[in-house]
Write an enzyme that holds these catalytic residues in place. Structure first.
Site, PDB file in Angstrom:
ATOM      1  N   VAL A 217       0.846  -1.187   0.000  1.00 38.90           N
ATOM      2  CA  VAL A 217       0.000   0.000   0.000  1.00 38.90           C
ATOM      3  C   VAL A 217       0.886   1.243   0.000  1.00 38.90           C
ATOM      4  O   VAL A 217       1.753   1.391   0.866  1.00 38.90           O
ATOM      5  CB  VAL A 217      -0.936   0.007   1.221  1.00 38.90           C
ATOM      6  N   GLY A 258       1.982  -5.693   8.280  1.00 38.86           N
ATOM      7  CA  GLY A 258       1.906  -4.273   7.981  1.00 38.86           C
ATOM      8  C   GLY A 258       0.972  -3.998   6.825  1.00 38.86           C
ATOM      9  O   GLY A 258      -0.192  -4.378   6.844  1.00 38.86           O
ATOM     10  N   ASP A 259       1.502  -3.337   5.787  1.00 39.09           N
ATOM     11  CA  ASP A 259       0.688  -2.967   4.631  1.00 39.09           C
ATOM     12  C   ASP A 259       1.012  -3.811   3.415  1.00 39.09           C
ATOM     13  O   ASP A 259       0.751  -3.405   2.291  1.00 39.09           O
ATOM     14  CB  ASP A 259       0.892  -1.481   4.302  1.00 39.09           C
ATOM     15  N   GLU A 260       1.578  -4.994   3.634  1.00 37.33           N
ATOM     16  CA  GLU A 260       1.958  -5.861   2.514  1.00 37.33           C
ATOM     17  C   GLU A 260       1.060  -7.095   2.448  1.00 37.33           C
ATOM     18  O   GLU A 260       0.769  -7.728   3.461  1.00 37.33           O
ATOM     19  CB  GLU A 260       3.414  -6.294   2.623  1.00 37.33           C
TER      20      GLU A 260
END
Length: 323
Positions: A217, A258-260
């Site tokens: 993201v 996280g954002d992965e």
């Protein structure tokens, strides 16, 4: 996400999933070997001379299954041999038992095996294996010289399948919960190892490639800083929902942390997987960058392909910044 950061503890996750399943089955087989050896020793004091022929054969079969697992990374063939031995060993004791009490004890290992199968394998294969186990145990019971009622064969089926569907299904739910990300309900880091193993095995049987797509993201930290962590959680949930809804049937969707995120698919070449990745980044509430890698399913998919997909993703980010 910083490229140099240690983020791929995936091989250890794969090992945890595989070794955990192996250890449970190995423990069952080891317990059977020990139990049958004790029964053989006790039989020497049996004044009726019934002996322990069945236990001798069963101990040998259980030991064979245990030896099949005597490796760090047993392949599906070795795993299948071990499961077969765990199923056959109690059935062998039933065939030779002359005492009704012995047939009751022989049922217990079959129930434990059914619980293990239902808890650790996918629903349909597990149920098929449990049905085969119940049929094997009931047949062995009817072939035994012990004077058991015919109704016992039916009760064996009920007990074995009941253990699988009550306790085994509960174990499967607990395992599934441990392998899922609590925020997005996608696979977590350990779960993707479990799911990737099954996906790769199917792709290898069909002679298909396997592909990994990673998603990051864009500017996610800014979302958290400006709008708060609740807004960041909503973004992650929406991204996960769109990936899950638009990914092909049978693919694996996971949050790496996280954002992965990652999506694993089979039967896609480089051109097809790139087209799929472009489709999967459409419609998100924030920008999403992707990277892809395609390879052989017979390798350690996560260890070999995930770093390549990561590198491709960072390359695309760098190109966009320079552009």
């Amino acid at each position: 996400m910083i490229p140099g950061r240690e983020r791929h503890a995936m091989p250890s996750a794969v090992s945890l999933v595989i070794d955990g399943r192996r250890r449970v089955l190995a423990s069952l087989l080891a317990a059977l070997v020990l139990f049958y050896l004790v029964a053989i020793g006790v039989s020497r004091f049996d004044t009726n001379g019934a002996g322990a022929v069945g236990e001798m054969w069963a101990a040998a079969v259980a030991l064979t299954g245990l030896l099949a697992l005597a490796t760090r990374r047993p392949n599906p063939i070795r795993q299948g041999i071990a499961i077969t031995c765990a199923a056959v060993a109690p059935a062998l004791t039933m065939v030779f038992h002359e005492y009704v009490e012995g047939q009751v004890w022989a049922l217990i290992p079959a129930m434990f095996l059914a619980l293990y199968l239902r808890a650790t394998y996918r629903v349909v294969p597990a149920r098929v294996l449990c049905l085969a186990l119940a049929a094997l145990s009931s047949t062995a019971l009817l072939l035994s010289p012990a004077p058991v009622p015919m109704l016992w064969a039916v009760l064996y089926v009920v007990c074995i399948l009941g253990a699988a569907e009550v306790f085994g299904a509960l174990g499967a739910d607990l395992i599934a919960g441990a392998l899922r990300d609590p925020l997005t309900a996608t696979w977590n880091r350990a779960g993707i190892a479990y799911a990737a193993e099954n996906l790769a095995a199917g792709a290898a049987r069909r002679w298909e490639n396997i592909a990994v797509i990673v998603f990051d993201v864009d500017h996610f930290k800014a979302v958290n800083d400006r709008q708060g962590h609740a807004a960041g959680d909503r973004v992650l949930t929406e991204v996960a929902d769109l990936l899950t809804a638009n990914a092909p049937a049978g693919s694996v969707v996971a949050r790496l942390g996280g954002d992965e995120f990652a999506v694993l698919v089979s039967a896609h070449d480089e051109e097809q997987v790139d087209a799929l990745a472009r489709k999967l980044i459409e419609g998100h509430p924030v920008g999403v960058t992707y990277g892809t890698a395609v390879g052989d399913p017979n390798t350690d998919v996560l260890e070999s392909l995930l770093p390549l997909a990561d590198a491709d993703m960072y390359r695309r980010k760098a190109l966009r910044r320079r552009g």
